[in-house]
Design a protein around this motif. Structure first.
Motif, short mmCIF file in Angstrom:
data_model
loop_
_atom_site.label_atom_id
_atom_site.label_comp_id
_atom_site.label_asym_id
_atom_site.label_seq_id
_atom_site.Cartn_x
_atom_site.Cartn_y
_atom_site.Cartn_z
N SER A 139 -10.39 1.63 19.34
CA SER A 139 -9.13 0.28 18.49
C SER A 139 -8.50 0.14 18.83
CB SER A 139 -9.45 0.32 16.74
OG SER A 139 -8.55 1.42 16.44
N VAL A 140 -7.72 1.22 19.27
CA VAL A 140 -6.08 1.36 19.78
C VAL A 140 -6.12 1.14 21.74
CG1 VAL A 140 -4.35 3.18 20.72
CG2 VAL A 140 -5.26 3.45 18.66
N SER A 141 -7.65 1.05 21.99
CA SER A 141 -7.68 1.16 23.30
C SER A 141 -6.46 1.58 24.44
CB SER A 141 -7.43 -0.30 24.19
OG SER A 141 -7.95 -1.01 24.94
N PRO A 142 -6.55 2.59 24.96
CA PRO A 142 -5.37 3.63 25.43
C PRO A 142 -6.09 3.14 27.08
CG PRO A 142 -6.30 5.06 24.84
CD PRO A 142 -7.74 3.66 24.12
N LEU A 143 -5.81 3.74 28.05
CA LEU A 143 -6.38 3.71 29.43
C LEU A 143 -7.45 4.69 29.39
CD1 LEU A 143 -6.97 3.06 32.66
CD2 LEU A 143 -5.74 4.79 33.02
N SER A 144 -8.87 4.91 29.09
CA SER A 144 -9.98 5.65 28.64
C SER A 144 -10.89 5.82 29.85
CB SER A 144 -11.21 5.77 27.55
OG SER A 144 -9.55 4.55 27.06
N ILE A 145 -10.80 7.81 29.91
CA ILE A 145 -11.65 8.08 31.22
C ILE A 145 -13.11 9.04 30.56
CG2 ILE A 145 -12.25 9.01 33.45
CD1 ILE A 145 -8.81 7.96 32.12
N SER A 146 -14.09 8.82 30.54
CA SER A 146 -15.24 9.68 30.21
C SER A 146 -15.96 10.57 31.21
CB SER A 146 -16.37 8.74 29.58
OG SER A 146 -16.29 8.23 28.41
N ILE A 147 -16.19 11.98 31.17
CA ILE A 147 -17.02 13.10 31.92
C ILE A 147 -17.70 12.84 31.65
CG2 ILE A 147 -16.63 14.86 32.50
CD1 ILE A 147 -13.98 13.65 33.37
N ASP A 148 -19.16 12.35 32.73
CA ASP A 148 -20.37 12.33 32.58
C ASP A 148 -20.86 11.12 32.28
OD1 ASP A 148 -22.17 13.70 34.03
OD2 ASP A 148 -23.12 15.34 32.50
N VAL A 149 -20.90 11.35 30.55
CA VAL A 149 -21.43 10.14 29.75
C VAL A 149 -20.12 9.17 28.49
CG1 VAL A 149 -24.02 10.21 30.24
CG2 VAL A 149 -22.71 11.30 28.19
N PRO A 150 -20.17 7.96 28.71
CA PRO A 150 -19.36 8.14 27.42
C PRO A 150 -19.86 8.71 25.85
CG PRO A 150 -19.84 5.98 28.46
CD PRO A 150 -20.71 6.69 29.42
N SER A 151 -19.01 9.59 24.92
CA SER A 151 -19.69 10.41 24.01
C SER A 151 -20.16 8.97 22.74
CB SER A 151 -19.16 10.95 23.27
OG SER A 151 -18.03 12.00 24.00
N GLY A 152 -21.32 9.90 22.80
CA GLY A 152 -21.77 8.60 21.67
C GLY A 152 -23.52 7.99 22.24
N MET A 153 -23.01 8.74 23.88
CA MET A 153 -24.75 7.61 24.53
C MET A 153 -25.38 8.48 24.15
SD MET A 153 -24.62 6.70 28.67
CE MET A 153 -23.92 4.88 28.42
N PHE A 154 -26.48 8.03 24.79
CA PHE A 154 -27.71 8.73 24.12
C PHE A 154 -28.70 8.55 25.91
CE2 PHE A 154 -27.21 9.00 19.73
CZ PHE A 154 -27.48 9.12 19.49
N LEU A 155 -29.09 8.93 25.95
CA LEU A 155 -29.50 8.89 27.28
C LEU A 155 -31.42 8.46 26.81
CD1 LEU A 155 -29.34 12.26 29.44
CD2 LEU A 155 -28.21 10.46 29.24
N ASP A 156 -31.99 8.08 25.74
CA ASP A 156 -33.10 8.20 25.72
C ASP A 156 -32.91 6.80 24.66
OD1 ASP A 156 -32.37 9.93 23.70
OD2 ASP A 156 -34.46 10.87 23.28
N ARG A 157 -32.23 7.07 23.93
CA ARG A 157 -32.10 5.53 22.76
C ARG A 157 -30.66 4.98 22.44
NH1 ARG A 157 -29.26 5.87 17.67
NH2 ARG A 157 -29.23 8.98 17.13
N ILE A 158 -31.07 3.50 22.03
CA ILE A 158 -29.56 2.73 21.74
C ILE A 158 -29.25 3.18 20.44
CG2 ILE A 158 -28.51 0.40 21.39
CD1 ILE A 158 -29.48 1.41 24.25
#
Ligand SMILES: NC(=O)C1=CN([C@@H]2O[C@H](COP(=O)(O)OP(=O)(O)OC[C@H]3O[C@@H](n4cnc5c(N)ncnc54)[C@H](OP(=O)(O)O)[C@@H]3O)[C@@H](O)[C@H]2O)[C@@H](O)CC1
Ligand SMILES: [K+]
Length: 501
Positions: A150-169
């Motif tokens: 909600s604040v929308s800073p400059l954001s960088i994810s390492i490897d994958v964005p947290s909360g992303m699953f490799l096998d589901r939405i």
């Protein structure tokens, strides 16, 4: 490049550690250093503060190692330990001890913690969860991610964005970190390319961290990321001792009363594919215009000035591309049916031909096996029915492909070429290509490649790669906004050149 699942990634990791005779900590240090070097190039020039959100696993370990590199270079860093489990990985612990010794500011963030304040001027590095996420995140982590989004800073994810699953939405009430940049290690992950995760990935960088290529290639996967290297392997060099007969005769069938540009674009693109000859069947009122645009093209007799005609070829073409601009009239339906019934080899089927097939299921039985269908999302939905999410969509595409024995090229931000269980994800293309006629150019190109006897899926895979690359090359001279389909045709020659580099 292969796309692997979480257990294969862990296997690759371990194999590389053993083969290179290094520790897992060394590998983490190497990966994090490379991620940090990318990161450095995008950090703001004005003063800023960095928050590094760190989980207790190896993704968090990466975050801690990055915190160390930043601290060494004098960056104002604050580490937030997002403690969603009490088990801290060994490498994570060693990195944490190192940071503590360096007196870096480290804050514990637990279930009972108050949200800390950040601003949109800050930089946030997300190393909460990596590929280890295997169940819904705890509520307090969801709340934290929701707040940062909600604040929308400059954001960088390492490897994958947290909360992303490799096998589901994720479900509607699950959060996913929304990054401006994602630095993924060694091989891309399928979810990074799916439209359902579109808001989370931002600019994607795949970082080669030196894992064992031989072992990587030995792993079996139905998922491939089509990058320049894999496209080059499919490209066939031309022989000096060849003639136009060597490269096939493509036929394009398209156009209707008010939609004549599409077939002209497809024909021009086909001519730039390396094909020997291109013949076009289109409403006769635009025959002269066609020849004025592309005198190299031959015309097939077409008695109607409004619609395409029946299949009445006196020669056997090496490929047929049908559908652009044909409309969905009864005349177009009858003509399409005759082309499907009378074609002896696979077709490239696009646009209104797909809409007609979706509307008249009886046509499905006539589609020649190994035909290439190139739907955009709307056409795809009409063809296979609505899907619940992107994984469900993939399942439906695969089963449609198996049922009819056809190749589906689903046009997306990252186009997917699917044949049975195999999925090829395109690496090229950009938002400027979301413009009228872009698909017609693709149809012409694939039809031209198919005529050249490229085997099985290669015309579709190479076509989608070269088409996207043409779009990327066009951006060297213009903006996404100004890109039009004709620019793609102009760049096809440069796209091919890249395959020969
Ligand atoms: N492959 C490579 O080349 C390299 C990989 N590296 C890095 O390692 C990362 C993978 O690390 P990781 O395996 O430790 O997993 P990570 O994502 O940190 O999660 C930690 C643990 O959390 C747990 N857990 C899961 N879901 C949960 C939930 N909802 N709520 C609570 N707990 C949950 C789950 O453990 P579980 O509880 O299931 O036993 C999981 O193990 C990878 O993304 C990359 O950044 C690099 O360092 C170097 C090279
Ligand atoms: K992450």
């Amino acid at each position: 490049m292969k796309i692997l699942d979480a257990s294969q990634l862990a296997e690759l990791d371990q194999f590389s550690i053993d083969r290179q005779n290094i520790s897992s900590w060394d590998l983490m240090e190497r990966a994090s250093k490379l991620a940090y070097l990318r990161l450095k190039s995008i950090l703001p020039t004005s003063p800023y503060k960095v928050y590094i959100l760190v989980g207790p696993g190896n993704n968090g370990g990466d975050g801690l190692a990055i915190a160390n590199f930043m601290t060494l270079e004098g960056v104002d860093v604050e580490v937030i330990l997002v403690n969603y489990t009490e088990t801290r990985s060994e490498d994570n612990q060693s990195n944490l001890d190192r940071l503590k010794a360096a007196k870096v500011k480290i804050i514990d963030f637990n279930k009972a913690s108050q949200l800390f304040k950040i601003t949109s001027e800050d930089v946030v590095i997300d190393a909460i969860f990596g590929v280890g996420l295997n169940r819904s995140m705890p509520d307090f982590v969801q709340d934290l991610i929701q707040y940062i989004n909600s604040v929308s800073p400059l954001s960088i994810s390492i490897d994958v964005p947290s909360g992303m699953f490799l096998d589901r939405i994720p479900s509607a009430n699950e959060q996913v970190f929304q990054s401006d940049y994602t630095y993924t290690f060694q091989t891309p992950k399928l979810s990074l390319f799916l439209p359902d995760y579109a808001n989370s990935v931002g600019h994607l960088d795949i970082i080669d961290i030196g894992l064992d290529k031989e072992f990587l290639n030995s792993l079996s996967s139905d998922l491939t990321y089509v990058d320049l290297e894999s496209a080059k392997k499919r490209y066939r060099f031309r022989s000096r001792f060849s003639h136009k007969g060597t490269y096939g005769h493509a036929v394009l069938v398209g156009g209707s009363q008010l939609m004549l540009g599409s077939i002209i674009l497809a024909a021009k693109s086909c001519m730039r594919s390396g094909v020997g000859k291109t013949s076009v069947m289109m409403p006769n009122k635009a025959h002269l215009t066609m020849i004025q645009h592309q005198p190299e093209v031959m015309l097939i007799d077409n008695s109607s000035s409004h619609f395409i005609s029946y299949h009445s070829l006196e020669f056997e073409p090496n490929s047929v591309g049908i559908g652009v601009g044909i409309g969905t009239s009864t005349e177009a339906f009858d003509a399409l049916k005759s082309w499907l019934v009378n074609s002896k080899s696979p077709l490239v089927i696009d646009a209104d031909a797909l809409n007609l097939i979706a509307k008249h299921e009886s046509l499905l039985d006539f589609i020649p096996k190994k035909s290439i269908l190139t739907p955009h999302p709307g056409e795809l939905k009409r063809l296979i029915g609505a899907w619940k999410d992107d994984f469900d969509k993939l399942k439906k595409i695969k089963s449609f492909s198996k049922k009819l024995d056809v190749i589906i090229l689903a046009k997306e931000a990252y186009s997917l070429c699917v044949y049975k269980d195999q999925i090829y994800v395109n690496s090229t293309g950009n938002s400027g290509m979301a413009t009228a006629g872009s698909g017609d150019v693709l149809t012409g190109l694939i039809t031209g490649l198919l005529a050249q006897k490229y085997s099985s899926m290669d015309p579709a895979i190479l076509g989608m790669f070269l088409h996207g690359l043409a779009g990327d090359l066009a951006l060297k001279w213009m903006s996404e906004e100004s890109l039009i389909a004709s620019d793609l045709i102009d760049q096809l020659g440069h796209s091919f050149l890249k395959l020969k580099d």
